[in-house]
Structures are given as C-alpha cells and as structure tokens.
Design an enzyme around this catalytic site. Structure first.
Site: not given
Ligand code: PAF
Length: 281
Positions: A34, A37, A185
C-alpha cells in the site's frame, strides 16, 4: 525490475552493484503493498543508487493462532506497484529458501521485546529479528527503511543492528494515513465497513492525546485514562494495550518528558490494529 527467488542469485547482483560503487537501499515487506510501503521505496530511491525490496510472509513471526495462512497476498499487483515506485530488484524467496530443513538459528533481542506488542505476541519479535538479520546478510544494504507504524519493530531492529555491529543505517519513515486518519495497514482489508468506521477512533484519540500534551498535560495516567475511555466508548473496540513510553527505550513513564511514544493495539472483531504517535516536548 528483476524478480529473484534464490539467495545466491540476489547475492551475485548485489556483488556487481557494490563493485561498481552503487549504494543499496532495502525495503523489507510482507507484500500486499500500500502507499505506506511505497513511501518507503520513495525514500530508498531518493537516497540510494539501487533499491531492493523483499516480499516474504515470514512464518517465524506469526504465533500459532495468528493469521499466517490468511495473511493477504496479491503478488501481481505488488510487482506492478513496486516497479512503478522505482524498485530495481524484488526478492521473493520461498520459505524453504529462507528456512531450509535443519534451520536452527534465531535472534533474540531481550527485554524490549517483552512489552507492548511482544506481550500479546510472544515470539513475534524473535521471528522479525531473525528474518531481518538474514535479509540484511543477504542484501547487505547501506540503508534499510521501516515504517514508524511498527514503532516497537523499529526500536528492536535498531537495537539488533547496534548490538551485532551491523554496518547499516536504519531509516524510520512516517506513518501514512488515509484522508480520514486510519493508518494504512495490509490488515485493514480484513475490516468490515462498520469496523473500519469504528477504527477511526484510534487516530482521533491519538491525535487528541497529542494535543493534550501540546497543551501542557504531562501526567501519563490522565492521558491514558482519556485514551482508554474514548476508545472503549466504541463498542466494536477491544483494547489489547495502550501505553505511553520513552520513544527510544520503550521504558514506561509516569510523566511525559522528551520524546514519548503513545502506542496502542486494539482488536475490531478478529482484526488487531496497531497505531501510534510520537510526541516531543
Ligand atoms: O514489517 C513487516 O512487514 C515485517 O515485520 C518485516 C520487517 C518485513 C519482517 O518480516
């Protein structure tokens, strides 16, 4: 972008990059990428000549009743995102490549792994430290990038790097949030619409707690009381822990001073979310 599965192949690429004097930035992940990252990749690409990302759902950091088997995966989507973000090599080892039969060595960072998430996830940080140490030995990065959402993980990895004289820099990167405040997350995908709505209480409460400190509140108990009351007023929220600790040592505090970490883990249904803010006074 090259895709590599074998440790020996990756080591050969790293060697050739090092011979030509290239600096290596490393972003270890468990995939299901996501924006959080991708922001790590952006930092790595800005600060290094060559960027390696690993995607490995590491079995040794999951407890027996945790979500290893159903941990979300989307390899095709991940590869596209990684390439667009500027990753040069993506490392996708199999479990048997990282932990071949007869594997026996683990890294245990003591004390700081027993608190916060370590209390409800015994063995978790032993698995994290072990796989990260192995990945560092394989990739030999100059810098490695970790999200501050896993604040305890950052402290544990920094401690390991210091204690084992590993010659690389750990670069913590800020939490990336949705527009409404929810921290990104991979596990957010498990939430129902209702649970996702309820989970907004985490960021709003953390931001309010930060404002309490900015407005002069220094009593840890008063801030914790507010957080516990506000979060448990959300029916779907089941608190695992809420703590205020020294951001560098994770030692518990009675009074807010210097740099504090307000960290929490809260379950919505079976999904355990973590979030935090770091406040400097
Ligand atoms: O933060 C994660 O995604 C994991 O704990 C890590 C650092 C990739 C180790 O498996």
């Amino acid at each position: 972008m090259r895709t590599i599965e074998k440790i020996s192949d990756l080591k050969a690429i790293i060697k050739s990059q090092k011979v030509s004097g290239k600096s290596i930035g490393f972003v270890p992940t468990m995939g299901y990428l996501h924006e959080g990252h991708l922001s790590l990749v952006k930092h790595a690409a800005d600060e290094n000549d060559f960027v390696v990302m690993s995607i490995f759902v590491n079995p040794t950091q999951f407890g027996p009743n945790e979500d290893l088997d159903k941990y979300p995966r989307n390899l095709d989507g991940d590869m596209q995102l990684a390439e667009q973000a500027g990753v040069d090599v993506i490392f996708l080892p199999k479990v048997s490549e990282m932990y071949p039969e007869g594997y026996k060595t683990y890294i245990s960072v003591e004390k700081i792994t027993e608190r916060l998430c370590g209390k409800s996830r015994p063995g978790h940080f032993r698995g994290v430290a072990t796989v990260v140490c192995k990945l560092f030995n394989i990739v030999e990065p100059d810098k490695a990038y970790f999200g501050e959402k896993d604040a305890q993980q950052v402290v544990v990895i920094k401690q390991m790097v210091r204690d084992l004289n590993m010659g690389l820099e750990i670069v913590p990167c800020p939490i990336v949030r949705e527009a409404d405040g929810l921290a990104l997350s991979s596990r957010n995908t498990y939430l129902t619409k209702g649970q996702r709505n309820s989970a907004l209480v985490l960021s709003t409460s953390l931001f309010h707690a930060r404002d309490m400190i900015k407005n002069g509140e220094r009593r840890v108990n008063a801030i914790l009381d507010y957080l516990k009351k506000n979060i448990s007023s959300e029916e779907a929220a089941n608190i695992d822990y809420i703590e205020i600790v020294d951001a560098d040592t994770l030692e518990p505090l009675n009074v807010v001073e210097k740099r504090v970490l307000i960290a929490l883990a809260v379950k919505f249904g079976t999904t355990r979310l973590i979030d935090n803010v770091i406040v400097e006074v």
